[in-house]
Design an enzyme around this catalytic site. Structure first.
Site, PDB file in Angstrom:
ATOM      1  N   MET A  73       0.707  -1.008   0.111  1.00 52.10           N
ATOM      2  CA  MET A  73      -0.060   0.094   0.043  1.00 52.10           C
ATOM      3  C   MET A  73       0.963   1.243  -0.009  1.00 52.10           C
ATOM      4  O   MET A  73       2.189   1.146   0.145  1.00 52.10           O
ATOM      5  CB  MET A  73      -0.693   0.005   1.326  1.00 52.10           C
ATOM      6  N   SER A  74       0.093   2.402  -0.312  1.00 48.11           N
ATOM      7  CA  SER A  74       1.115   3.614  -0.297  1.00 48.11           C
ATOM      8  C   SER A  74       0.943   3.983   1.081  1.00 48.11           C
ATOM      9  O   SER A  74      -0.021   3.695   1.721  1.00 48.11           O
ATOM     10  CB  SER A  74       0.546   4.592  -1.125  1.00 48.11           C
ATOM     11  N   THR A  75       1.856   5.025   1.548  1.00 46.24           N
ATOM     12  CA  THR A  75       2.051   5.545   2.647  1.00 46.24           C
ATOM     13  C   THR A  75       0.996   6.551   2.854  1.00 46.24           C
ATOM     14  O   THR A  75       0.696   7.364   2.235  1.00 46.24           O
ATOM     15  CB  THR A  75       3.217   6.109   2.966  1.00 46.24           C
TER      16      THR A  75
END
Length: 418
Positions: free
Chosen positions: A125-127
């Site tokens: 996932m992206s941060t």
């Protein structure tokens, strides 16, 4: 370990935004304004990079969780940014503060089916955007600095870093081959000149060392020796230190002076990065219904529930009262020791607490809090990374009342081949 092509070597031209250019530019501007108004973002190169980077290229799809908490299997819905029916929701999501879910169970990412899907767990996932902003600003990233990102996932923060440093200075190490290839293709389309290498992030990347700036997008129980060795003079290294509880993470900033000496400062934070694979967090899911049905026996206490932002205290609890995790969804402060089938719940009135199980969880918090106050209520801790035996020791300062502990060895965490 393979070396993908860089943006300069790739033949693919930059990908045009799948949505209208005006829409994406406006969405980026609104995102930046929101971050500024919330106090996360200040003027400087990170702000300019956020305005310039086409996030839609790095995040062409996104999973949305449909199931409620605790569901198994989980129901998801995949938004495809190129599909007209998904575009507005997808565009709003990738410019929000949310962490964008990209990959289930290490799946290939080339042709994911749009729409509902059941089962699986997110593996990349992206941060959370404010965390990315805080990281890059803390690192004081600037043009021309060599930058290493460990566990970049889809590569959004790596792309932002490359936008700041310039082409040829930013490198990422990603263990998941599908995600490494996905990130590299999208970086090449943007033409920012960043490289993603497939490999074990715990080893860093010696081939392009040393680095003036190193950032880990994965939480580790202690600092891998390779990371420290690959940090250049005048360099900064930023990582999350994790324990078995996700409730009280620590952020560690390592700096190397021009003469080569290393200093490391640990502070508690409200959030941190997920731990590396093989490291299992505790959780309260299996105990929530039981706590509601059997809250425990009431007793008096002189410890008022400490505030959430007493980060120095909560960080000490993660190490000095191990095996605890907080249920942040509870109406009153509730701390659980899942492995010991024990818990403590503040209330039912002022000066009281309810306890259950073989472990008096609240008594442990009382003891740590008393020691924390005797130590001067420290908010930061020093970490000694120089022990030749490999142990990393933490202390709040000199003197007999200082809080201290040793970080768990990295060798206790299973290392999985890429």
């Amino acid at each position: 370990m393979t070396q993908p092509t860089t943006g300069a070597e790739a033949a693919a031209p930059p990908m045009p935004p799948p949505h209208g250019a005006t829409d994406t530019t406006a969405a980026r501007a609104a995102m930046v304004t929101r971050l500024e108004e919330a106090g996360h973002l200040r003027p400087g190169p990170v702000r300019e990079a956020l305005l310039a980077l086409q996030r839609e290229v790095m995040l062409p799809h996104a999973y949305v969780r449909v199931s409620g908490p605790g569901a198994d299997p989980i129901d998801w819905r995949l938004l495809d940014g190129s599909h007209p029916d998904d575009q507005q929701e997808w565009l709003d999501m990738i410019h929000s503060d949310a962490s964008i879910l990209l990959q289930r169970d290490g799946e290939p990412l080339d042709s994911l089916p749009r729409g509902p899907v059941t089962g699986g767990h997110m593996t990349s996932m992206s941060t959370y955007t404010p965390a990315t902003v805080e990281t890059l600003q803390t690192l004081e990233l600037a043009a021309g600095q060599s930058y290493l990102e460990l566990g970049p996932g889809p590569g959004v923060s790596l792309a932002l870093a490359a936008t700041i440093t310039g082409p040829g200075f930013a490198t990422g190490v990603e263990r998941d081959g599908h995600m490494a290839g996905f990130a590299q293709r999208n970086l090449d389309r943007l033409g920012v000149g960043a490289v993603v290498v497939e490999g074990d992030a715990l080893d860093g990347h010696q081939a392009r060392a040393p680095y003036l700036r190193i950032h880990s997008g994965i939480g580790v129980p202690c600092v891998p020796r390779a990371w420290v060795e690959q940090l250049a003079p005048d360099g900064r290294l930023l990582t999350t230190l994790v324990t078995r509880t996700p409730s009280w993470p620590g952020q560690l900033l390592v700096t190397r002076s021009p003469d080569g000496s290393v200093q490391a400062v640990l502070r508690g934070r409200p959030r941190g990065y997920r731990p590396l694979l093989g490291y299992r967090w505790l959780n309260t899911w299996d105990h929530r219904a039981r706590i509601k049905a059997v809250p425990g026996t009431a007793r008096t206490t002189r410890l008022t529930p400490p505030p959430d932002d007493a980060y120095g205290f909560w960080l000490a609890c993660a190490y000095l009262a191990p095996g605890l995790v907080r249920n942040f969804q509870a109406e009153t402060m509730t701390i659980v020791a899942p492995d010991d089938d024990s818990w403590a719940m503040a209330g039912p009135g002022d000066g009281t607490v309810r306890i259950h199980g073989q472990r008096d969880v609240w008594a442990e918090l009382e003891e740590v809090h008393a020691r924390w106050e005797q130590a001067g209520r420290p908010e930061t801790y020093h970490v000694d990374l120089t022990d030749g035996a490999g142990l990393q020791h933490v202390t709040s300062g000199p003197g007999p009342r200082a809080l201290s502990w040793a970080l768990p060895a990295l060798a206790t965490i299973p290392r999985q081949a890429p």
